[in-house]
Structures are given as C-alpha cells and as structure tokens.
Design a protein around this motif. Structure first.
Motif, PDB file in Angstrom:
ATOM      1  N   LEU A 152      -8.223  -1.390   8.524  1.00 42.98           N
ATOM      2  CA  LEU A 152      -8.244  -0.111   7.807  1.00 42.98           C
ATOM      3  C   LEU A 152      -8.662   1.022   8.744  1.00 42.98           C
ATOM      4  CD1 LEU A 152      -9.852  -1.174   4.395  1.00 42.98           C
ATOM      5  CD2 LEU A 152      -7.509  -0.374   4.763  1.00 42.98           C
TER       6      LEU A 152
ATOM      7  N   LEU B 180      -5.485  -1.224  -0.701  1.00 40.84           N
ATOM      8  CA  LEU B 180      -5.081  -1.073   0.700  1.00 40.84           C
ATOM      9  C   LEU B 180      -5.146  -2.380   1.469  1.00 40.84           C
ATOM     10  CD1 LEU B 180      -6.894   2.168   0.604  1.00 40.84           C
ATOM     11  CD2 LEU B 180      -4.593   2.077   1.549  1.00 40.84           C
TER      12      LEU B 180
ATOM     13  N   ILE C 292      -5.865   6.204   0.375  1.00 47.63           N
ATOM     14  CA  ILE C 292      -7.199   5.882   0.907  1.00 47.63           C
ATOM     15  C   ILE C 292      -8.226   6.862   0.334  1.00 47.63           C
ATOM     16  CG2 ILE C 292      -8.645   5.790   2.990  1.00 47.63           C
ATOM     17  CD1 ILE C 292      -6.217   4.851   4.559  1.00 47.63           C
TER      18      ILE C 292
ATOM     19  N   LEU D 215      -0.024   6.990   2.074  1.00 50.02           N
ATOM     20  CA  LEU D 215      -1.047   5.991   2.354  1.00 50.02           C
ATOM     21  C   LEU D 215      -2.408   6.647   2.543  1.00 50.02           C
ATOM     22  CD1 LEU D 215      -1.081   2.960   2.672  1.00 50.02           C
ATOM     23  CD2 LEU D 215      -0.982   3.275   5.130  1.00 50.02           C
TER      24      LEU D 215
ATOM     25  N   GLY E  91       1.118   3.899  -2.996  1.00 49.66           N
ATOM     26  CA  GLY E  91       0.837   5.300  -2.686  1.00 49.66           C
ATOM     27  C   GLY E  91       1.932   6.220  -3.214  1.00 49.66           C
TER      28      GLY E  91
ATOM     29  N   PRO F 259       0.810  -1.224   0.000  1.00 49.27           N
ATOM     30  CA  PRO F 259       0.000   0.000   0.000  1.00 49.27           C
ATOM     31  C   PRO F 259       0.844   1.277   0.000  1.00 49.27           C
ATOM     32  CG  PRO F 259      -0.875  -1.578   1.579  1.00 49.27           C
ATOM     33  CD  PRO F 259       0.432  -2.130   1.088  1.00 49.27           C
ATOM     34  N   LYS F 260       1.895   1.301   0.835  1.00 48.17           N
ATOM     35  CA  LYS F 260       2.754   2.488   0.890  1.00 48.17           C
ATOM     36  C   LYS F 260       3.488   2.673  -0.433  1.00 48.17           C
ATOM     37  CE  LYS F 260       4.448   2.134   5.156  1.00 48.17           C
ATOM     38  NZ  LYS F 260       5.270   2.034   6.284  1.00 48.17           N
TER      39      LYS F 260
ATOM     40  N   THR G 136     -10.570  -0.138  -2.728  1.00 45.09           N
ATOM     41  CA  THR G 136      -9.973  -0.039  -1.388  1.00 45.09           C
ATOM     42  C   THR G 136      -9.408  -1.389  -0.952  1.00 45.09           C
ATOM     43  OG1 THR G 136     -11.508   1.714  -0.806  1.00 45.09           O
ATOM     44  CG2 THR G 136     -10.442   0.585   1.020  1.00 45.09           C
TER      45      THR G 136
END
Lengths: 141, 425, 142
Positions: free
Chosen positions: B223, B139, B118, B114, B23, B19-20, B135
């Motif tokens: 989350l 994520l 989102i 991140l 992002g 996810p990071k 999502t």
C-alpha cells in the motif's frame, strides 16, 4: 558495475536437500564478509524447480508449464546481486565462497545492463521512464 | 486447464483489478457497499463467460463494463418501482433522482479512482479500527475472515465493523475526492497512520502468532509503495515507505533458533535484507530531497532506521546522530516514548549515567504507566551501572507488564541474572 | 511471498541484439505497471554470457571458465524480484508481460525461500510511533 551471481542447481538442491549446519554457518560468515565489504545488494535462495512454473510466449499466446524442469545443471538454486568494481573483483569474491553444494558445483557471474548500454535505441521518454523506475525500485542508475 | 484452475485464474485477475474497479464504481454510485456488490456481480459474470471466451485483453475494462451494465439495470428498476409507487399515490424520497448519464460519467477523465478510494477508506469520520478494516478490505482485497484473524477478533465482529464503517461513510455523505490544500495534509496523515498501523500490527505481533500477520507487513508495504506512486511529491509518503522497508529488512534477524527475540544490536547483520535496505535508503533520499529543511515524523524515523541499516557492525552505529535525530523528532512530535528512545541513544553515545538521568525523569509520566519498556530500559541502565538489586526490581516490573510471552521470558531471565549479580555483589 | 521471475535467453539476446524501440517502450510501460501495483522489488537485464564467467567448485578447487556458454535456452537474460500474494498472482502478472524477445521465448517463475520469522523485536528503538498510534487506536476503539 552490478553483477548477478548465480549458484547453479544440483541434483541435491533440486531434491530439496537441506544444507548441513556446517555449510549454513560457513555461508553466513561469507555473507557477513560481503556485507562488511559493502558489495552485497541482495541475495536469496530459490525453492526447487518442482515448485516453479514457466510461461511460454509465442506471439500473443501464453502457455503455463509446471515444474520440475529437467536440465538440472542449468537451473538456478540461489543468487546474489553485487556491486563490484570489475568482473575480476567479482570473480575473486566468488572464489572465496564456500562450495555451496555437497558435491561439485558451479557459480555463474553475469554483469547487469545499465541504461547507458542501450545507447541509440532509447527514446528520451523511455529513458525517463526507466530512470524513474530505477529510482523507485531503489536501484542505482 | 481444469474448470477449477480457470476459476482460480479468474479470481486472481479479479483480485488484481478489484481496487481500481471498486474505486471507479464508488465514483459512479457514491456508495461503497453498492460498489462492492456491483464488483461481485461483475466477477460472477466473468466466471460465467471467460472460461468459454478466454480472459479478455483488458480484463479491468471488461469488468468495469459488466458492473456498469448492472448499475444501469438496477437504476432502471428503481425508476420503475418509483413510478409504480407514484401511481399508487405513495410518497417517495427518490423523486429527485434523475437518471444519471453513467456512460458519460465513466468516460470522464477519471483522475485517480484508487487514490480517492484510499482517502475515503481512511476518512476521519471513521474510528481507527474501522479505517484499518476498510482499507484492508477495499485495497488489500483481504476477506473479512482474514482481517478478523489478523486483528484477533471474531469474524462476525469484523463483519459488523465493516458494515458500520460503510454506513458511516454513506451517512456522512463523504465526498469522493482527493482533498486539496490544508485538508490534504491532514487527510494524508490519516492515510499514512492507517498504513503504518497495518504494518505494525504485522511487525509487532503483540499477541498470538499467525500466518496472517506477516502478510499484514507485506500488505502495508505494498500500500505504501502504491501510495508513493500516486502521490509522488509528498515527502512523508516516501518517508513512511523508507521506514517500513528498513524495518522489514531486519525481520529475518529478529528471532533466534528457538523463537527467542534477538536485540537489534545482537542481530546478525548478514541476515538483514540488503535488497530492502537499498530500497529503504533510496526512498529516504527521495523523501529528504522533497522535504528540504522541514522533515516530518516518518522521514525522521526512517532516518533513524537508516542509521542502523548503514552500520555494517553494531559497533559502527552512529549513536550521536541517532540521539540528535530523536531530539529533532521530540521537537516536532513530543512524546514520552520518543524521550525514552532518546534516553537509550544518549546512554549509548555518552554512557549509561547520562541516559539514566533522562529515563528517571520519565518515571512519573502517566502515559508510560503500564508500558513495559520503561522499566526494562531503566533496568538495563541500572545493571550497566552495577546497581543490580534495583535493576532486578525494574526487570521484574517490566516482565509483569509485557503482553508478549517471549519478551516476558527474556525479562525474567534478566531479572534473575541481576539478582545473581546483586547476591554475589 | 517472493518470487524470482527469470527471462530466459534466446539466440538474439545472446548475440547482444538490442530490443526494438517499441519493445523497450512496451517493457517500460509494463515495468511501470508493476511498480504502480507495488509488487516490484528489483529487476534488471543481464549482458550476454560472452561477458560472463563461471567458477567451478570441486572440493578445494576453484576453476574459472569464461563465457560465452553453449546452452542458450537455459541461460538467463533478465530477471525481476516480485512480492506477490500468491502463485496465481505471480503467474497472472507474467502473462501480462509483453513477449520479451522477438521470437518465441520463455519466462521462469521460482519461489524464493523465506524465513518466516516474524517475532517481537525487543528494543524500544523505533517503536515510538507505533506505541503512540497504538494508544490512539485503543482510545478510538469503540
């Protein structure tokens, strides 16, 4: 004071033997008492160590060792987290527990560290971080 | 460690970092599809190199570096192509494309990639379904197949949905940023709604029964917790976390030995998860501290859930407080469903007759047509008042409306009981 | 999946030796990562076994034994409870932990029993928001 109360493993629990319905009912009734007394903060059973693993730390090295582990009597089979006034109170509550295993067994009670116990060595920054984390994971600090 | 073990370990690291990583790459490329491809390329590079050299000390940074190199290579290729096109006298839309300084962009103060991710995955240009899917994909790191199973749609349909969502974001040229001011409140509401929908998808199990679904509850809670760390001053974020933790604390107590549903008031409270209750109450406290005199809908619902969690026995439930909280909720967020819940609370606090007045006022509510809980509550109150014939009819109606087989069985049983009581009158 | 992560005791931890300021800061940073990743449900350190007690159960008998206990390497010095997606993820996070002790040390990972009971709760209580957003979702489906 907060305590961790550990049910020690036995050859039965390590073999994954299922508790009898009778024991399950007795345990459930006991848990109900703990909840009603307001001391229960959490608790769970652990799967046998054959499903577990250990990570050994040595300097920068990390080695993973798969279960099962030999020292049966020292392994944990289940635990509670309690909030009690004193070790004596915790001991009194443990004495009321139904024997958690079919044969002889043992439950260990250990008080948890609170940040205050770390005294001098805690820098204000670390204290603030820990405090915040405690708040975030829903623990009393 | 065998090769397959090494691969598994690397894929695990990748899932944690993805996810990071994505992002950061979206910030760079402004294109989610592209960012995902680059992240995958980085994974391939890691699978080639790490088994020999070991996992680097900072795997996230390594993956980012690998992805960045590929991004730069691709841009250079594009430039070359463009030049070739120009030499051949082709028109090119990419004339304006200057070579951006990727290194500088990456070393910039990144802020929170991140959190930005989102917000973009939950962007209002997307349909709710697309937001949920995106999502979970970006994520939650769920595969398309897992998401498809969770939402009970064929995998190609879900794959299509994801592709369309990414295209919609690209077409809308959605800016990759954390919104501010008034927009923040609206956008945050959209994010919270997505997280709570994911939770409910797992919690309600409105159809089918599948291992993926409980995982949805866990994913939504994760989350929510991440969001609470990234937006710690938003009371509704903590309110939602509290609501989910408190509801999840009852998951173990909701089903009997034969899989039959157990009413909240009949549940064995020793089976409620005290760890989650403690966390939920803590999150609620945080939310209340931040919200002051202006509680939002998630906070209020968490406060409602807390009323149950605090009661050590069903008899100790503070129904007056619950009815009062529903009245506040109805004031800020009026809905027939809230009204129905208020009716239940009032009937518990003041008796079935008081509740019945409120329920019958909802009889012609179009939003509740086809909603099985209205006749089911109606039937329950009628039965308590000894009007068994009417109760049976209401339960029959409720049974015909529910989507859940186990609920239907329970309602049919209640109808039969009421008919029996009516016959022996 | 839930895991209990058990930090095993060492002579130092049993002697009640306090961690260095550096280790405490490193642990603080690590814990922060766990919280930020949304996986940490609980975590605490335990006082040395000197301050603990054991109760032996045998039939109806209950015998209390005060600490300290001898088998240092098998005692618990601290624990976490984590919610992870998989075994691999739990192991990966443990590997990222700073060595919790001054010398060699060990952390044990055990999976917690879960009753995978996720059915439908038959009550309108607290389903308000859910149903409202469901309706929204259906409206938006297209």
């Amino acid at each position: 004071m907060r305590f961790m109360v550990m049910v020690k493993a036995t050859t039965d629990s390590e073999a994954g033997a299922q508790p009898t319905q009778e024991l399950l009912d007795a345990m459930m009734a006991y848990n109900e008492e703990l909840v009603k007394a307001g001391i229960m903060k959490g608790g769970d059973g652990l799967q046998p160590s054959s499903k577990g693993a250990r990570v050994q730390f040595d300097g920068a090295k990390r080695s993973v060792v798969d279960g099962p582990f030999a020292e049966t009597k020292e392994l944990v089979a289940g635990f509670w987290l309690w909030e009690c006034k004193s070790l004596d109170e915790a001991i009194a509550w443990v004495k009321r527990c139904p024997n958690p295993m079919p044969g002889p067994s043992e439950i260990e009670i250990r008080p948890l560290y609170e940040l205050a116990d770390f005294g001098e060595i805690v820098t204000p920054e670390t204290a603030a971080t820990w405090d915040r984390l405690k708040t975030e994971i829903g623990d009393k600090s | 460690m065998s090769a397959s073990d090494a691969h598994r370990a690397i894929e695990t690291v990748f899932r944690i970092e993805a996810p990071k990583l994505i992002g950061g790459l979206v910030r760079l490329t402004r294109d989610i599809g592209r960012a995902e491809e680059l992240a995958q390329d980085a994974l391939v590079a890691a699978l080639a190199q790490w088994p020999q050299d070991g996992v680097p000390r900072n795997p996230g940074a390594w993956l980012m570096q690998a992805a960045k190199h590929r991004a730069i290579d691709a841009l250079r290729r594009d430039k070359l192509l463009q030049r070739k096109h120009e030499e051949l006298g082709h028109d090119s839309e990419t004339d304006a494309l200057a070579m951006p300084d990727l290194d500088a962009a990456l070393d910039d103060e990144v802020g929170d990639d991140l959190l930005r991710l989102i917000f973009i995955a939950c962007h209002p240009v997307l349909s709710t379904e697309a937001r949920l899917a995106l999502t979970l994909r970006l994520l939650g790191g769920l595969t398309t197949e897992e998401i498809a199973r969770a939402f009970l749609v064929p995998e190609p349909t879900m794959a299509q949905r994801l592709v369309r969502a990414k295209k919609a974001l690209a077409d809308a040229r959605v800016p990759f940023e954390v919104p501010h001011g008034v927009e923040l409140a609206q956008r945050l509401a959209s994010v919270l709604e997505v997280v709570y929908l994911i939770f409910n998808e797992g919690y309600a199990a409105t159809a089918g029964h599948d291992w993926v679904r409980p995982a949805l509850c866990e994913e939504a809670m994760r989350l929510g917790r991440i969001l609470a760390e990234r937006a710690p001053l938003e009371p509704e974020v903590h309110g939602l976390v509290a609501l989910m933790e408190l509801q999840a604390s009852r998951l173990r107590a909701r089903l009997g030995p034969d899989g039959e549903p157990i009413l909240l008031l009949d549940q064995n409270r020793a089976r409620w998860d005290q760890l989650l209750i403690g966390r939920g109450l803590k999150a609620l406290e945080r939310a209340q501290r931040l919200a002051g005199a202006a509680p939002g809908p998630y906070l209020l619902q968490a406060a409602l859930a807390a009323c149950h969690a605090r009661a050590r026995t069903a008899e100790e439930t503070d129904w007056r407080r619950i009815a009062a909280l529903y009245a506040v909720l109805a004031a800020i967020n009026p809905s027939p469903i809230v009204e129905l819940n208020r009716a239940v609370a009032v009937s518990m606090a003041e008796g079935p007759a008081a509740g019945l007045v409120l329920v019958e006022a909802l009889a012609d509510e179009p939003a509740l047509r086809g909603y099985h809980l209205l006749p089911s509550v109606h039937g329950d109150l009628l039965a308590k008042l000894g009007r068994h014939g009417e109760a049976a009819a209401a339960f029959d109606r409720a049974a015909s409306l529910t989507r859940n087989a186990k609920e239907r069985a329970l309602l049919e049983e209640r109808a039969a009981t009421a008919r029996g009581a009516a016959a022996t009158g | 999946m839930r895991f209990m992560i058990i930090v095993k005791a060492t002579k130092d931890s049993e002697a009640g030796l306090m961690p260095s300021t550096e280790l405490l800061a490193a642990m603080g940073a690590y814990n922060e990562e766990l919280v930020k990743a949304g996986i940490m449900l609980a975590g605490d350190g335990l006082h040395p076994s000197t301050k603990g007690a054991r109760i032996r159960f045998d039939g109806e008998k209950r015998a209390v034994v005060d600490g300290p206990f001898a088998e240092t390497k098998e005692l618990i010095a601290g624990f976490w409870i984590w919610q992870c997606k998989s075994w691999d993820e739990a192991i990966e996070w443990v590997k990222r932990c700073p060595n919790p002790m001054t010398g060699p040390s060990e952390i044990e990972i055990r999976q917690i029993f879960e009753a995978e009971d996720f059915g439908a709760e038959f009550t309108p209580e607290l389903r308000a928001q859910e149903e409202r957003v469901w309706a929204e979702a259906k409206k938006n489906a297209g």
